[in-house]
Design an enzyme around this catalytic site. Sequence first.
Site, PDB file in Angstrom:
ATOM      1  CE1 TYR A  81       1.550  -4.550  -9.647  1.00 43.27           C
ATOM      2  CE2 TYR A  81       0.054  -2.697  -9.448  1.00 43.27           C
ATOM      3  CZ  TYR A  81       0.262  -4.058  -9.512  1.00 43.27           C
ATOM      4  OH  TYR A  81      -0.792  -4.920  -9.451  1.00 43.27           O
ATOM      5  CB  CYS A  82       6.681  -3.393 -13.835  1.00 44.20           C
ATOM      6  SG  CYS A  82       8.212  -2.629 -13.260  1.00 44.20           S
ATOM      7  NE  ARG A  83      10.664 -10.601 -11.144  1.00 46.74           N
ATOM      8  CZ  ARG A  83      11.915 -10.386 -10.797  1.00 46.74           C
ATOM      9  NH1 ARG A  83      12.544  -9.321 -11.243  1.00 46.74           N
ATOM     10  NH2 ARG A  83      12.567 -11.220 -10.024  1.00 46.74           N
ATOM     11  CB  ILE A  93       4.480  -6.762  -7.762  1.00 44.89           C
ATOM     12  CG1 ILE A  93       3.448  -7.603  -6.985  1.00 44.89           C
ATOM     13  CG2 ILE A  93       5.414  -7.686  -8.511  1.00 44.89           C
ATOM     14  CD1 ILE A  93       2.197  -6.876  -6.618  1.00 44.89           C
TER      15      ILE A  93
END
Length: 143
Positions: free
Chosen positions: A101-103, A130
Amino acid sequence: MDFARIIEFSGNHPILILAFVGTLGLLVASELSRRLSGMKSVGPVEAIQLSNREDAVFLDIRDEGEYHAGHIPDAIHIPLKQLAERTEELKKHKERPVIAYCRSGSRSTQVGRILKKQGVENVYNLGGGIMAWQNANLPVSKK
């Protein structure tokens, strides 16, 4: 609506047509990127199920500042820029699902290709990143 009216509309509203074509192009590029990565996308609820049922590993690929602002508890942090050099850290988890995951879920789509080259097959992308996790009121750690 006939073809002549479409041409007339296009001539009268070039900015709308450019916006439509641009948006369509971005959607197609995003979908192609996702398909080429070989990753399945999961939402926060599915990610929790994978974690509970199959002991999935969360992989945070954001930079240091983003990670320290809040991350999924017990996530492994390897920034995307360093991932190719640090895949060895994930080898011990290669039998478990990895949820990257990233932003927002867009950068993390690149992880599938990198990890699959290293033999990590069961890789997922946390759709919405996130931000989706937080919007679902799931726990975030700042440790």
